[in-house]
Enzyme design. Structure first.
Site, PDB file in Angstrom:
ATOM      1  N   TRP A 174       0.831  -1.212   0.000  1.00 47.33           N
ATOM      2  CA  TRP A 174       0.000   0.000   0.000  1.00 47.33           C
ATOM      3  C   TRP A 174       0.865   1.262   0.000  1.00 47.33           C
ATOM      4  O   TRP A 174       0.663   2.183  -0.780  1.00 47.33           O
ATOM      5  CB  TRP A 174      -0.912  -0.017   1.225  1.00 47.33           C
ATOM      6  CG  TRP A 174      -1.776   1.195   1.316  1.00 47.33           C
ATOM      7  CD1 TRP A 174      -2.763   1.565   0.457  1.00 47.33           C
ATOM      8  CD2 TRP A 174      -1.726   2.196   2.326  1.00 47.33           C
ATOM      9  NE1 TRP A 174      -3.340   2.733   0.863  1.00 47.33           N
ATOM     10  CE2 TRP A 174      -2.713   3.153   2.022  1.00 47.33           C
ATOM     11  CE3 TRP A 174      -0.944   2.385   3.472  1.00 47.33           C
ATOM     12  CZ2 TRP A 174      -2.931   4.270   2.809  1.00 47.33           C
ATOM     13  CZ3 TRP A 174      -1.165   3.492   4.254  1.00 47.33           C
ATOM     14  CH2 TRP A 174      -2.140   4.423   3.916  1.00 47.33           C
ATOM     15  N   GLN A 200       3.287   5.811  -3.120  1.00 46.74           N
ATOM     16  CA  GLN A 200       4.381   6.617  -3.651  1.00 46.74           C
ATOM     17  C   GLN A 200       4.397   6.626  -5.165  1.00 46.74           C
ATOM     18  O   GLN A 200       4.594   7.638  -5.795  1.00 46.74           O
ATOM     19  CB  GLN A 200       5.707   6.081  -3.119  1.00 46.74           C
ATOM     20  CG  GLN A 200       6.019   6.715  -1.794  1.00 46.74           C
ATOM     21  CD  GLN A 200       7.216   6.085  -1.148  1.00 46.74           C
ATOM     22  OE1 GLN A 200       7.698   5.051  -1.580  1.00 46.74           O
ATOM     23  NE2 GLN A 200       7.689   6.706  -0.117  1.00 46.74           N
ATOM     24  N   HIS A 249      55.495  38.648 -11.372  1.00 42.71           N
ATOM     25  CA  HIS A 249      54.503  38.506 -12.441  1.00 42.71           C
ATOM     26  C   HIS A 249      53.433  39.611 -12.331  1.00 42.71           C
ATOM     27  O   HIS A 249      53.163  40.325 -13.295  1.00 42.71           O
ATOM     28  CB  HIS A 249      53.862  37.115 -12.325  1.00 42.71           C
ATOM     29  CG  HIS A 249      52.780  36.847 -13.318  1.00 42.71           C
ATOM     30  ND1 HIS A 249      52.946  36.007 -14.381  1.00 42.71           N
ATOM     31  CD2 HIS A 249      51.496  37.306 -13.404  1.00 42.71           C
ATOM     32  CE1 HIS A 249      51.823  35.951 -15.077  1.00 42.71           C
ATOM     33  NE2 HIS A 249      50.921  36.734 -14.513  1.00 42.71           N
ATOM     34  N   GLU A 250      52.886  39.757 -11.133  1.00 48.83           N
ATOM     35  CA  GLU A 250      51.833  40.769 -10.954  1.00 48.83           C
ATOM     36  C   GLU A 250      52.402  42.178 -11.109  1.00 48.83           C
ATOM     37  O   GLU A 250      51.759  43.056 -11.689  1.00 48.83           O
ATOM     38  CB  GLU A 250      51.154  40.621  -9.588  1.00 48.83           C
ATOM     39  CG  GLU A 250      50.427  39.288  -9.389  1.00 48.83           C
ATOM     40  CD  GLU A 250      49.405  38.973 -10.470  1.00 48.83           C
ATOM     41  OE1 GLU A 250      48.825  39.911 -11.047  1.00 48.83           O
ATOM     42  OE2 GLU A 250      49.211  37.781 -10.759  1.00 48.83           O
ATOM     43  N   HIS A 267      52.415  43.030 -14.747  1.00 45.56           N
ATOM     44  CA  HIS A 267      51.121  43.506 -15.258  1.00 45.56           C
ATOM     45  C   HIS A 267      50.904  44.969 -14.872  1.00 45.56           C
ATOM     46  O   HIS A 267      50.535  45.802 -15.695  1.00 45.56           O
ATOM     47  CB  HIS A 267      49.960  42.713 -14.628  1.00 45.56           C
ATOM     48  CG  HIS A 267      49.778  41.340 -15.180  1.00 45.56           C
ATOM     49  ND1 HIS A 267      49.667  41.078 -16.515  1.00 45.56           N
ATOM     50  CD2 HIS A 267      49.657  40.137 -14.557  1.00 45.56           C
ATOM     51  CE1 HIS A 267      49.492  39.763 -16.696  1.00 45.56           C
ATOM     52  NE2 HIS A 267      49.489  39.172 -15.513  1.00 45.56           N
ATOM     53  N   ASP A 277      46.569  34.244 -18.967  1.00 46.68           N
ATOM     54  CA  ASP A 277      46.872  35.536 -19.602  1.00 46.68           C
ATOM     55  C   ASP A 277      47.003  35.362 -21.106  1.00 46.68           C
ATOM     56  O   ASP A 277      46.472  36.151 -21.884  1.00 46.68           O
ATOM     57  CB  ASP A 277      48.214  36.083 -19.077  1.00 46.68           C
ATOM     58  CG  ASP A 277      48.139  36.472 -17.616  1.00 46.68           C
ATOM     59  OD1 ASP A 277      47.020  36.654 -17.115  1.00 46.68           O
ATOM     60  OD2 ASP A 277      49.205  36.592 -16.990  1.00 46.68           O
TER      61      ASP A 277
HETATM   62 ZN    ZN Z   1      48.987  37.218 -15.062  1.00 50.55          ZN
END
Ligand code: ZN
Ligand code: ADP
Ligand code: MG
Length: 641
Positions: free
Chosen positions: A150, A155, A448-449, A452, A524
């Site tokens: 049942w 369900q 690296h930074e 930029h 990049d």
């Molecule tokens: Zn970069």
């Protein structure tokens, strides 16, 4: 017996506390519980009086033979013997079920005389109790199985109902008198043009008569287009709120479900409901989920989607202009929509919502700052300035992140610093302080930074630097935040070239300083190469290729590169590649030149970065000024068209 029941009750209580979500598990445990109760009661009844002594049949026979027994009660197969001793002991045994008491005893060799001395009462099967005891052992498991079946079927039915009632259109309905969910134009900052366009619709929904009497045909469909998070959904709600009409919202993806035909019948149902509630707005969010160009055959046709789309078109064609139902739809991919949707009489009114500009951003921030306690130093204008490219949704989450940061540090007011940190969090993901860089990695990242940043400061058309950081965020080891002075809708070739050089700044520095390249700049390179390619193929910015737009915007992302149609010859393809390579080479040379001429400045920036990890604009500018580089001021750059 009492004890038993108490236990069961306790268990039952526990069951009830469990969330009923467990579905099957829950039904089984309920079934088990019932079984437990039944068998408890059964065993309690079956062994009715516990002070009886169980004996063998042969023992009873010998006792009868010895004349110790006064009476025997026969009840079914159970023989209850009462003894003639002081205590009138009662002993119990079972006989074979297929023979009578006398038969049984005589088979055991008991003479009829001896048996006659004993009073034998045959009690008929005693109604309910007898049957209960007899039947329960068979019934209980059966009951258990029936119960499970049942629950299971319930369900399955639930799932089946969803399929067969075609989900009575899953639209979320906001009725006009729903004060809590009501949104008006006041809640939408900026988007002035869009609001103006939509004011007309509001007017129609409010006084349709005015328009109909003069013979005006009111648009049936309005398509809101704009980047994700620009407030399309919000604006649609606001239209309903302003006009005070019912609002039926459904998302395109909700139409597309398991069974073919469900989407179409949902559409029918939705339109029916809306017409009954008219005046009303039907809002189909993310309509591109169903409204893509039909029959492209990529990945196999999707019948379900097409049927749903067809049904939307049929419904829109089907209703009369005086029906006072307006269909609004939103998409961030108008380029992939089926042209049939955009035909006159359907979504012929198109409203574009742009990313907010600086003033709008400030307005949006203001809207989302009500109910938030701010410290005195908060200036939303500065935050607005620092967030070009943010959508309304980004700004909303910025405000929220700011509040979270303040709460996490147990402050009761949000400070400007919280908001500034929230900008970076929304833009780049949370800081990953746990991701520790080795000393060497830190040095490389810092250089690296710095590369930029320095290139950005040295080239005339690049954006000013706002912040440099070597704390990793998201996937980036470090980042340089350089933002345009103003929001720009257009970019010039010179700006593009300088942008590419800035992107290569990190790569160049790694090469110069360490005579080696890490995997760091790969992103990049990707970004700058893609930009160079766009310059050549989309914007006509290459003299060699000339004024040709070789690739139309959009469309490409949808199909992936593999099966993209080339609209140009192999020769031009080779030319494009060589042009892209030239642009990249020239940008590289430009960046290298700029860095080489300013090595002391580069060293100074990198050293300071290694020390303090985050370099804000002011300090950065004082470093470059010390090395004779003039930082960018506002209006330093003339936008060139
Ligand atoms: Zn970069
Ligand atoms: P879309 O449907 O365009 O993706 P939403 O309407 O869902 O965007 O916007 C998400 C949330 O961003 C809104 O609930 C609202 O909080 C905020 N938001 C977006 N645009 C604005 C705006 N112009 N003014 C105020 N809040 C906005
Ligand atoms: Mg939306």
């Amino acid at each position: 017996m009492n004890n038993q029941q108490n236990n069961d009750n306790n268990q039952e209580n526990k069951e009830k506390k469990k969330p009923s979500k467990f579905g099957l598990l829950n039904s089984i445990s309920i079934g088990l519980l019932i079984l437990l109760i039944v068998s408890g009661i059964y065993s309690a009844i079956a062994s009715e009086n516990k002070n009886t002594i169980k004996i063998n049949l042969s023992e009873l026979v010998s006792d009868v033979g010895a004349g110790n027994v006064t009476s025997i009660t026969v009840k079914g197969d159970t023989l209850t013997a009462t003894y003639n001793d002081e205590k009138k002991t009662i002993k119990e045994t079972n006989k074979e079920s297929d023979s009578s008491v006398t038969e049984t005893f005589s088979r055991y060799g008991l003479t009829p005389e001896k048996l006659n001395a004993v009073k034998i009462n045959v009690e008929g099967p005693s109604g309910f109790l007898f049957w209960f005891v007899q039947i329960t052992p068979f019934l209980a498991p059966l009951l258990f199985i029936i119960l499970i079946i049942w629950f299971l079927s319930r369900q399955v039915k639930g799932a089946g109902m969803q399929a067969f009632s075609f989900g009575q259109s899953k639209a979320r309905i906001t009725l006009p008198d729903d004060k809590k969910q009501k949104v008006t134009f006041k809640d939408v900052a900026g988007a002035k043009e869009a609001k103006q366009e939509l004011a007309e619709i509001v007017d129609f929904l409010k006084n349709p008569k005015k328009f109909l009497e003069i013979g005006a045909v009111i648009p049936k469909g309005i398509l809101l287009m704009g980047a994700p998070g620009t407030g399309k959904t919000l604006l649609a709600r606001a239209v309903a709120g302003e006009a005070n009409v019912a609002f039926f919202a459904i998302s395109g993806s909700e139409f597309v479900e398991m069974f073919v035909g469900v989407g179409a019948s949902r559409v029918r149902d939705l339109f029916k409901m809306a017409k009954e509630a008219a005046p009303a707005i039907i809002f189909v969010d993310e309509i591109d989920a169903v409204g893509r160009v039909r029959g492209t055959g990529v990945g196999g046709g999707n019948d379900e989607r097409e049927q749903t789309l067809n049904q939307i078109l049929v419904e829109m064609d089907g209703f009369e202009p005086n029906e006072k139902v307006i269909v609004m739809a939103a998409t961030n991919r108008p380029d992939v929509l089926d042209p049939a949707l955009l035909r006159p009489g359907r979504f012929d009114r198109r409203v574009t919502i742009d990313l907010p500009d600086r003033n709008d951003r400030e307005e949006i921030l203001k809207i989302h700052s009500t109910k938030k306690p701010f410290a005195e130093d908060v200036g939303l204008r500065v935050i607005a300035e620092r967030t070009p490219g943010f959508s309304g949704a980004d700004l909303y989450s910025l405000m929220n992140e700011g509040a979270i940061l303040a709460a996490r540090e147990n402050r009761t007011k949000i400070s400007q610093y919280d908001l500034i940190r929230a900008i970076e969090k929304v833009m780049l993901g949370p800081e990953r302080k746990s991701h520790l860089l080795s000393k060497k990695e830190k040095e490389i990242t810092a250089y690296h930074e710095a590369g930029h940043a320095l290139v950005s400061s040295l080239l005339p058309f690049a954006d000013p630097v706002h912040k440099i950081s070597i704390i990793s965020r998201g996937r980036a080891a470090g980042y340089t935040l350089h933002l345009p002075l103003e929001d720009r809708k257009m970019q010039s070739k010179k700006e593009f070239l300088d942008d590419i050089a800035v992107s290569l700044g990190g790569y160049v520095v790694e090469k110069i300083m360490f005579n080696d390249v890490t995997t760091g700049p790969s992103n990049d390179l990707q970004v700058s190469t893609a930009l160079a390619r766009d310059m050549v193929t989309k914007y006509g910015m290459s003299e060699k290729i000339g004024v040709l737009a070789l690739e139309n915007s959009g469309g490409r992302a949808m199909f992936g590169k593999g099966i993209e149609d080339k609209e140009y010859s192999e020769k031009i393809g080779a030319d494009i590649d060589s042009e892209v390579a030239r642009i990249m080479r020239e940008a590289y040379d430009k960046a290298e030149d700029a860095i080489n001429k300013n090595r002391p400045a580069l060293d100074a920036i990198a050293k300071r970065l290694i020390e303090i990890e985050n370099l804000e604009r002011d300090e950065y500018e004082s470093i470059i000024i010390a090395h004779g580089i003039q930082p960018k001021k506002k209006l330093d750059i003339e936008h060139q068209i």
